[in-house]
Design a protein around this motif. Sequence first.
Motif, mmCIF file in Angstrom:
data_model
loop_
_atom_site.group_PDB
_atom_site.id
_atom_site.type_symbol
_atom_site.label_atom_id
_atom_site.label_comp_id
_atom_site.label_asym_id
_atom_site.label_seq_id
_atom_site.Cartn_x
_atom_site.Cartn_y
_atom_site.Cartn_z
ATOM 1 N N PHE A 181 0.877 -1.165 0.000
ATOM 2 C CA PHE A 181 0.000 0.000 0.000
ATOM 3 C C PHE A 181 0.914 1.213 0.000
ATOM 4 O O PHE A 181 1.732 1.392 0.894
ATOM 5 C CB PHE A 181 -0.892 -0.011 1.239
ATOM 6 C CG PHE A 181 -1.732 1.226 1.397
ATOM 7 C CD1 PHE A 181 -2.934 1.353 0.725
ATOM 8 C CD2 PHE A 181 -1.309 2.264 2.210
ATOM 9 C CE1 PHE A 181 -3.707 2.500 0.855
ATOM 10 C CE2 PHE A 181 -2.077 3.410 2.355
ATOM 11 C CZ PHE A 181 -3.275 3.532 1.675
ATOM 12 N N SER A 182 0.788 2.041 -1.041
ATOM 13 C CA SER A 182 1.693 3.175 -1.145
ATOM 14 C C SER A 182 0.980 4.332 -1.831
ATOM 15 O O SER A 182 -0.240 4.480 -1.666
ATOM 16 C CB SER A 182 2.974 2.771 -1.898
ATOM 17 O OG SER A 182 3.936 3.810 -1.833
ATOM 18 N N ALA A 183 1.742 5.138 -2.583
ATOM 19 C CA ALA A 183 1.228 6.366 -3.195
ATOM 20 C C ALA A 183 -0.196 6.169 -3.722
ATOM 21 O O ALA A 183 -0.426 5.317 -4.579
ATOM 22 C CB ALA A 183 2.161 6.798 -4.315
ATOM 23 N N PRO A 184 -1.166 6.948 -3.231
ATOM 24 C CA PRO A 184 -2.572 6.686 -3.551
ATOM 25 C C PRO A 184 -2.930 7.082 -4.982
ATOM 26 O O PRO A 184 -2.446 8.074 -5.511
ATOM 27 C CB PRO A 184 -3.320 7.559 -2.542
ATOM 28 C CG PRO A 184 -2.382 8.684 -2.240
ATOM 29 C CD PRO A 184 -1.009 8.085 -2.305
ATOM 30 N N TYR A 185 -3.809 6.287 -5.583
ATOM 31 C CA TYR A 185 -4.256 6.559 -6.947
ATOM 32 C C TYR A 185 -5.565 5.842 -7.205
ATOM 33 O O TYR A 185 -5.966 4.948 -6.449
ATOM 34 C CB TYR A 185 -3.201 6.112 -7.968
ATOM 35 C CG TYR A 185 -3.060 4.618 -8.108
ATOM 36 C CD1 TYR A 185 -3.689 3.923 -9.130
ATOM 37 C CD2 TYR A 185 -2.286 3.882 -7.205
ATOM 38 C CE1 TYR A 185 -3.558 2.543 -9.257
ATOM 39 C CE2 TYR A 185 -2.154 2.509 -7.324
ATOM 40 C CZ TYR A 185 -2.789 1.849 -8.347
ATOM 41 O OH TYR A 185 -2.668 0.481 -8.468
ATOM 42 N N ALA A 186 -6.225 6.252 -8.267
ATOM 43 C CA ALA A 186 -7.458 5.599 -8.693
ATOM 44 C C ALA A 186 -7.387 5.372 -10.189
ATOM 45 O O ALA A 186 -6.629 6.038 -10.910
ATOM 46 C CB ALA A 186 -8.680 6.460 -8.345
ATOM 47 N N VAL A 187 -8.183 4.428 -10.670
ATOM 48 C CA VAL A 187 -8.226 4.110 -12.098
ATOM 49 C C VAL A 187 -9.655 4.258 -12.598
ATOM 50 O O VAL A 187 -10.623 4.159 -11.828
ATOM 51 C CB VAL A 187 -7.724 2.678 -12.374
ATOM 52 C CG1 VAL A 187 -6.244 2.553 -12.031
ATOM 53 C CG2 VAL A 187 -8.550 1.641 -11.612
ATOM 54 N N GLY A 188 -9.779 4.501 -13.889
ATOM 55 C CA GLY A 188 -11.106 4.644 -14.472
ATOM 56 C C GLY A 188 -11.110 4.299 -15.938
ATOM 57 O O GLY A 188 -10.058 4.184 -16.579
ATOM 58 N N VAL A 189 -12.312 4.146 -16.485
ATOM 59 C CA VAL A 189 -12.470 3.891 -17.914
ATOM 60 C C VAL A 189 -13.736 4.586 -18.392
ATOM 61 O O VAL A 189 -14.750 4.616 -17.691
ATOM 62 C CB VAL A 189 -12.523 2.372 -18.213
ATOM 63 C CG1 VAL A 189 -13.729 1.706 -17.555
ATOM 64 C CG2 VAL A 189 -12.533 2.098 -19.707
ATOM 65 N N GLN A 190 -13.636 5.169 -19.573
ATOM 66 C CA GLN A 190 -14.825 5.674 -20.254
ATOM 67 C C GLN A 190 -15.328 4.565 -21.163
ATOM 68 O O GLN A 190 -14.615 4.099 -22.051
ATOM 69 C CB GLN A 190 -14.535 6.931 -21.066
ATOM 70 C CG GLN A 190 -15.785 7.536 -21.689
ATOM 71 C CD GLN A 190 -15.497 8.767 -22.532
ATOM 72 O OE1 GLN A 190 -14.464 8.848 -23.199
ATOM 73 N NE2 GLN A 190 -16.392 9.735 -22.492
ATOM 74 N N ARG A 191 -16.537 4.150 -20.933
ATOM 75 C CA ARG A 191 -17.101 3.030 -21.663
ATOM 76 C C ARG A 191 -17.580 3.446 -23.047
ATOM 77 O O ARG A 191 -17.624 4.633 -23.385
ATOM 78 C CB ARG A 191 -18.261 2.437 -20.861
ATOM 79 C CG ARG A 191 -17.826 1.777 -19.572
ATOM 80 C CD ARG A 191 -19.009 1.371 -18.723
ATOM 81 N NE ARG A 191 -18.608 0.425 -17.683
ATOM 82 C CZ ARG A 191 -19.351 0.142 -16.624
ATOM 83 N NH1 ARG A 191 -20.527 0.733 -16.451
ATOM 84 N NH2 ARG A 191 -18.935 -0.735 -15.734
ATOM 85 N N ALA A 192 -17.954 2.442 -23.823
ATOM 86 C CA ALA A 192 -18.401 2.688 -25.194
ATOM 87 C C ALA A 192 -19.626 3.593 -25.240
ATOM 88 O O ALA A 192 -19.814 4.352 -26.199
ATOM 89 C CB ALA A 192 -18.705 1.358 -25.888
ATOM 90 N N ASP A 193 -20.464 3.553 -24.188
ATOM 91 C CA ASP A 193 -21.667 4.386 -24.181
ATOM 92 C C ASP A 193 -21.406 5.796 -23.670
ATOM 93 O O ASP A 193 -22.329 6.594 -23.522
ATOM 94 C CB ASP A 193 -22.775 3.729 -23.357
ATOM 95 C CG ASP A 193 -22.410 3.565 -21.880
ATOM 96 O OD1 ASP A 193 -21.343 4.062 -21.461
ATOM 97 O OD2 ASP A 193 -23.197 2.942 -21.135
#
Length: 399
Positions: free
Chosen positions: A170-182
């Motif tokens: 557990f280290s440098a905080p981050y988040a991930v995301g995706v823009q979907r086809a819709d």
Amino acid sequence: MRTRLTHRLLLTAAAAGLVAAGLVVQAPSRAEAAVPDTIPLTLTNNSGRGEAVYVYTLGTLLSTGQQGWADASGAFHPWPAGSVPPVPAPDASIPGPAAGQSKTIRIPKLSGRIYFSYGRKLDFRLATGGLVQPAVQNPSDPNHDILFNWSEYTLNDAGLWLNSTQVDMFSAPYAVGVQRADGSTVNTGHLKPGGYNGVFSALRAQSGGWGGLVQTRSDGTVLRALSPGHGVESGALPASVMDDYINRVWQKYATTTLTVTPFANQPNTKYFGRVSGGVMNFTNGSGAVVTSFQKPDADSVFGCHKLLDAPNDQVRGPISRTLCAGFNRSTLLVNPNQPDTSSAAFYQDPVTNHYARAIHDRMADGKAYAFAFDDVGNHESLVHDGSPRQAYLTLDPFS
């Protein structure tokens, strides 16, 4: 490039008919095979830190099986040959966005990782077997005193799988995301306000040696908390930390049957475990023994390997991942029907994976990859789309 989390993704996705983040996937139809060779990844630096950020896209090119790196345009570059001792790898770093800024790069069809570091570039080496990645459980690793983290991803003809992971640390905080086809966007990995420091505080306050997982640089910077598996490996966490719970589980199922239903979409596929002669034997509906487990130790539990090895098959692997989740979440004593997928029952025993508990408690959506089979019951921090328009990686505040 394969980690235990990558292996987990291979196994569980195979069980569902697809394989994510490091994986082989069912061949898409012609209509579905519209994923371009590269897609945009927008990096946003909300960290509040003033250091330079360096970004790396590393992995295996799925079309050829070559290991290498990608530049900011998404062009793939194979690694040159390594040697013994390992030699420095080419500089694969991409300058990241400054604090408060965003930058868009492109990522190709790889199975690999997106690393990012603050203040210093990472030190990658090439051995005869390929890339040597950071191993921060080793105090002599050249990256030990660098503040960094990574996400795992696979992009292929079936889409994008992108996660935030704490399987190793557990280290440098981050988040991930995706823009979907819709056009809609989903994300995961954000901590609650105060969550980053809260994880370290919780570990330090937890009796039994859990505070030993926290690593701090000589200037006082908190670098990371090692996962408990790495903690046991490096001596930072006592190897006996799970013994009491493991012993109670083995005692219970000497006189009680543990029923495992490993596939949510196959409710009639069940296996039945009983301990006899110190070994937990699993039988199928006909009473035939299909696999057996020696009593695991903490390292096997935390790593979901060794005595809880999970091969990529349809019997032992699925049973093992269910056991692994039950041990880490401490649900095996309160529910003889596994997997137990209700988070209300997780981490309630005094002997549990307190690292995973501390992280899940402080995630905004409750999702994390705090151990390799944290996806059992869909508690993992993963985004996926079969026809992604855009990926996102957000560097979050250190608070």
